[in-house]
Scaffold this motif. Structure first.
Motif, PDB file in Angstrom:
ATOM      1  N   UNK A 211      -9.525   3.539  -1.392  1.00 19.30           N
ATOM      2  CA  UNK A 211     -10.267   1.642  -1.657  1.00 19.30           C
ATOM      3  C   UNK A 211      -9.754   0.505  -1.524  1.00 19.30           C
ATOM      4  N   UNK A 212      -8.201   0.813  -0.425  1.00 20.71           N
ATOM      5  CA  UNK A 212      -7.174  -0.307   0.753  1.00 20.71           C
ATOM      6  C   UNK A 212      -8.609  -0.583   1.347  1.00 20.71           C
ATOM      7  N   UNK A 213      -9.776  -0.228   1.657  1.00 22.62           N
ATOM      8  CA  UNK A 213     -10.199   0.248   3.327  1.00 22.62           C
ATOM      9  C   UNK A 213     -12.281  -0.688   2.403  1.00 22.62           C
ATOM     10  N   UNK A 214     -12.299  -1.309   0.940  1.00 18.55           N
ATOM     11  CA  UNK A 214     -13.207  -1.666   0.565  1.00 18.55           C
ATOM     12  C   UNK A 214     -12.913  -3.038   0.164  1.00 18.55           C
ATOM     13  N   UNK A 215     -14.071  -3.516   0.719  1.00 14.39           N
ATOM     14  CA  UNK A 215     -14.496  -4.976   0.229  1.00 14.39           C
ATOM     15  C   UNK A 215     -15.412  -5.304  -0.489  1.00 14.39           C
ATOM     16  N   UNK A 216     -15.527  -5.911  -0.407  1.00 13.04           N
ATOM     17  CA  UNK A 216     -16.700  -6.505  -1.791  1.00 13.04           C
ATOM     18  C   UNK A 216     -17.659  -5.632  -1.580  1.00 13.04           C
ATOM     19  N   UNK A 217     -17.445  -4.200  -2.103  1.00 12.53           N
ATOM     20  CA  UNK A 217     -18.728  -3.029  -1.577  1.00 12.53           C
ATOM     21  C   UNK A 217     -18.791  -2.234  -0.818  1.00 12.53           C
ATOM     22  N   UNK A 218     -18.021  -2.965   0.501  1.00 13.06           N
ATOM     23  CA  UNK A 218     -18.467  -2.917   1.834  1.00 13.06           C
ATOM     24  C   UNK A 218     -17.520  -1.364   2.631  1.00 13.06           C
ATOM     25  N   UNK A 219     -17.160  -0.210   2.675  1.00 11.36           N
ATOM     26  CA  UNK A 219     -16.483   0.560   3.605  1.00 11.36           C
ATOM     27  C   UNK A 219     -16.520   0.111   5.189  1.00 11.36           C
ATOM     28  N   UNK A 220     -14.978  -0.449   5.215  1.00 12.67           N
ATOM     29  CA  UNK A 220     -14.574  -0.563   6.518  1.00 12.67           C
ATOM     30  C   UNK A 220     -13.534   0.168   7.318  1.00 12.67           C
ATOM     31  N   UNK A 221     -13.013   1.929   6.577  1.00 10.28           N
ATOM     32  CA  UNK A 221     -12.622   2.311   6.645  1.00 10.28           C
ATOM     33  C   UNK A 221     -12.325   3.427   5.959  1.00 10.28           C
ATOM     34  N   UNK A 222     -11.688   4.481   7.554  1.00 13.16           N
ATOM     35  CA  UNK A 222     -11.070   6.352   6.259  1.00 13.16           C
ATOM     36  C   UNK A 222      -9.857   6.565   6.301  1.00 13.16           C
ATOM     37  N   UNK A 223      -9.105   6.172   4.872  1.00 18.88           N
ATOM     38  CA  UNK A 223      -7.924   7.313   5.925  1.00 18.88           C
ATOM     39  C   UNK A 223      -7.482   8.006   6.409  1.00 18.88           C
ATOM     40  N   UNK A 224      -6.206   8.275   6.661  1.00 18.86           N
ATOM     41  CA  UNK A 224      -6.387   9.333   6.789  1.00 18.86           C
ATOM     42  C   UNK A 224      -4.877   9.837   6.587  1.00 18.86           C
ATOM     43  N   UNK A 225      -3.760   8.726   5.899  1.00 22.98           N
ATOM     44  CA  UNK A 225      -2.603   8.997   5.088  1.00 22.98           C
ATOM     45  C   UNK A 225      -2.142   8.111   4.114  1.00 22.98           C
ATOM     46  N   UNK A 226      -1.399   8.466   3.426  1.00 22.77           N
ATOM     47  CA  UNK A 226      -0.291   7.124   2.532  1.00 22.77           C
ATOM     48  C   UNK A 226       1.280   7.484   3.167  1.00 22.77           C
ATOM     49  N   UNK A 227       1.683   6.574   3.471  1.00 21.83           N
ATOM     50  CA  UNK A 227       3.073   6.888   3.596  1.00 21.83           C
ATOM     51  C   UNK A 227       3.721   5.763   3.194  1.00 21.83           C
ATOM     52  N   UNK A 228       5.244   6.080   2.382  1.00 19.01           N
ATOM     53  CA  UNK A 228       5.401   5.207   1.171  1.00 19.01           C
ATOM     54  C   UNK A 228       6.933   6.060   0.853  1.00 19.01           C
ATOM     55  N   UNK A 229       7.037   4.772   0.279  1.00 19.70           N
ATOM     56  CA  UNK A 229       8.904   4.628   0.208  1.00 19.70           C
ATOM     57  C   UNK A 229       9.731   5.493  -0.376  1.00 19.70           C
ATOM     58  N   UNK A 230      10.754   6.320  -0.778  1.00 19.54           N
ATOM     59  CA  UNK A 230      10.902   8.351  -0.793  1.00 19.54           C
ATOM     60  C   UNK A 230      12.570   7.590  -1.219  1.00 19.54           C
ATOM     61  N   UNK A 231      12.853   8.252  -2.172  1.00 19.32           N
ATOM     62  CA  UNK A 231      14.262   8.384  -2.112  1.00 19.32           C
ATOM     63  C   UNK A 231      14.884   9.595  -1.984  1.00 19.32           C
ATOM     64  N   UNK A 232      15.551  10.154  -1.380  1.00 24.02           N
ATOM     65  CA  UNK A 232      16.349  11.349  -1.006  1.00 24.02           C
ATOM     66  C   UNK A 232      17.918  11.341  -1.483  1.00 24.02           C
ATOM     67  N   UNK A 233      18.012  12.334  -2.293  1.00 17.03           N
ATOM     68  CA  UNK A 233      19.675  12.364  -2.864  1.00 17.03           C
ATOM     69  C   UNK A 233      20.043  13.829  -1.793  1.00 17.03           C
ATOM     70  N   UNK A 234      21.544  13.746  -2.018  1.00 10.92           N
ATOM     71  CA  UNK A 234      22.326  14.273  -1.150  1.00 10.92           C
ATOM     72  C   UNK A 234      22.505  15.516  -2.758  1.00 10.92           C
ATOM     73  N   UNK A 235      22.371  16.786  -3.035  1.00 12.56           N
ATOM     74  CA  UNK A 235      22.100  17.799  -4.245  1.00 12.56           C
ATOM     75  C   UNK A 235      24.322  18.046  -4.044  1.00 12.56           C
ATOM     76  N   UNK A 236      24.654  18.474  -2.662  1.00  8.12           N
ATOM     77  CA  UNK A 236      25.989  18.696  -3.010  1.00  8.12           C
ATOM     78  C   UNK A 236      26.304  17.800  -3.916  1.00  8.12           C
ATOM     79  N   UNK A 237      26.419  15.809  -3.466  1.00 10.16           N
ATOM     80  CA  UNK A 237      27.262  15.295  -3.827  1.00 10.16           C
ATOM     81  C   UNK A 237      26.702  15.436  -5.434  1.00 10.16           C
ATOM     82  N   UNK A 238      25.731  15.204  -6.106  1.00  6.96           N
ATOM     83  CA  UNK A 238      24.960  15.216  -6.940  1.00  6.96           C
ATOM     84  C   UNK A 238      25.447  15.967  -8.268  1.00  6.96           C
TER      85      UNK A 238
END
Length: 415
Positions: free
Chosen positions: A126-153
């Protein structure tokens, strides 16, 4: 005379090489521009190489362009050297479409029926859909993430923080005064992305009726809550590289990106996992995201045969982009993310259930890039208390409004 002739031949050869690399004039080659540098570029190179090994009628030429958006503006203004295919970010689509810089993918989608909405993650499509017209095809989603240190937890006896996959502000603040000197609860990596997640958690946004909304009650509350973590001495010190401090084993949580898993995995002795960005409550959590999208820039010379070739390449990527998962990205193709092979990648966590997939929020506001610039500029100082909340948010709001005003005043051909 011999020296001058040699220089002339060298210049002519260089000119031909540059033209071949810049445009889509070669009828036997699809020129594909991406902004992918470093390891990302290498993974895309391999995808292209794998496709070309299938002996398609028209092969793909991958051109990595670090300052791609600047060069895109140049070639579109001149009408020469426009690539046949380009990989752009989701936040560029609304403005590119408004300026008439993209060609709809109508013919490409007709050529390959499986290039359709139901075969991709919904927010990436849907990021490539404008007024019902498709302008893109997606490759990925790159997202914020939160890593945790297992040893410290384990050391601090807070492994139970992960029971619901959402670390809350209250849970982090509960560690005040309990850490060894030199240890911290969280770093400030991609802190503006963390803010953009929090305003969604609070029911806010970055625009209303097309106007930017940076100085809002939701943004204020988000900054105030993150500032509490800093003021409690739980955030890595201002000016220090919190990403490296996490890799050194001194930080419980690192708020960087899905792609960072590859860097963390290369650190010997670092035992880590991944979860969602911290939130106010497990009932509502958001991970700010974006997407790389295949698009067709306006190009009067692109032959129908090339559109057919582009469609074949995009279908190959849809079926075979497990290679792209190696870059730490959330692949957009459902066929890939639903395969058992994808489960071995850490970022598969973010599509492991409906709630996780829904948490991936892509901003598609036309002027979002200006909002991101403003937060990158002012958020660190706001959170550290180097500037007052009133002054910082007022400046951030004005920064975006001024940028928009400059854009609107530019002649259409130079935008």
């Amino acid at each position: 005379m011999r020296k001058r002739t040699g220089l002339l031949l060298t210049f002519m050869l260089l000119t031909v090489t540059l033209l071949a690399g810049c445009g889509g004039s070669d009828k036997n080659t699809i020129t594909f521009w991406t902004p992918l540098t470093g390891d990302d570029g290498a993974y895309m190179d391999q995808l292209v190489k794998d496709y070309n090994a299938t002996n398609p009628e028209i092969k793909i030429k991958h051109v990595i362009t670090a300052d791609m958006y600047t060069k895109v503006s140049t070639v579109l203004n001149s009408g020469k050297g426009v690539p046949d295919l380009a990989l752009i970010h989701a936040d560029r689509v609304p403005s590119f479409v408004k300026q008439g810089l993209l060609t709809p993918l109508t013919e490409v989608l007709k050529a390959q029926p499986e290039l359709k909405e139901s075969n991709y993650l919904p927010q990436a499509w849907s990021a490539g859909t404008i007024d019902g017209t498709q302008y893109t095809v997606p490759l990925d989603i790159h997202s914020n993430a939160m890593y945790y240190n297992k040893d410290l937890l384990k050391e601090y006896d807070v492994e139970h923080f992960l029971d619901d996959d959402v670390i809350t502000f209250d849970e982090m603040l509960s560690l005040q005064g309990k850490l060894k000197e030199g240890d911290y609860v969280v770093n400030d990596a991609l802190i503006s992305w963390v803010l953009l997640a929090q305003i969604q958690n609070l029911g806010g946004d970055v625009e209303q009726d097309g106007q930017p909304t940076v100085d809002t009650p939701e943004m204020r509350q988000a900054i105030e809550e993150i500032k509490k973590i800093n003021d409690a001495g739980l955030m890595t010190p201002f000016g220090e590289d919190g990403y490296l401090m996490f890799q050194s084993g001194n930080v419980l949580f690192s708020t960087d990106g899905t792609w960072s898993s590859t860097g963390h995995a290369a650190v010997e002795g670092l035992h880590f996992g991944v979860t969602n960005i911290y939130s106010f409550s497990p009932d509502k959590f958001t991970n700010r995201a974006s997407s790389h999208l295949f698009s067709l820039l306006k190009n009067q010379e692109r032959a129908p045969e090339k559109e057919q070739g582009i469609a074949s390449f995009l279908e190959f990527v849809r079926e075979n982009s497990i290679k792209w998962a190696e870059a730490g990205q959330i692949v957009a193709s459902k066929q890939v993310i639903e395969s058992p092979e994808y489960d071995k990648f850490m970022q598969s966590f973010f599509t492991s259930n409906e709630a996780e997939t829904h948490s991936l929020h892509i901003y598609t506001y036309e002027y979002y890039p200006y909002v991101a610039e403003a937060l990158d500029t002012y958020a660190p100082d706001l959170i550290r208390g180097n500037i007052t909340l009133d002054e910082g948010l007022e400046k951030a709001q004005k920064y975006v409004e001024d940028k928009i005003a400059e854009t609107v005043q530019q002649p259409a051909e130079t935008k």
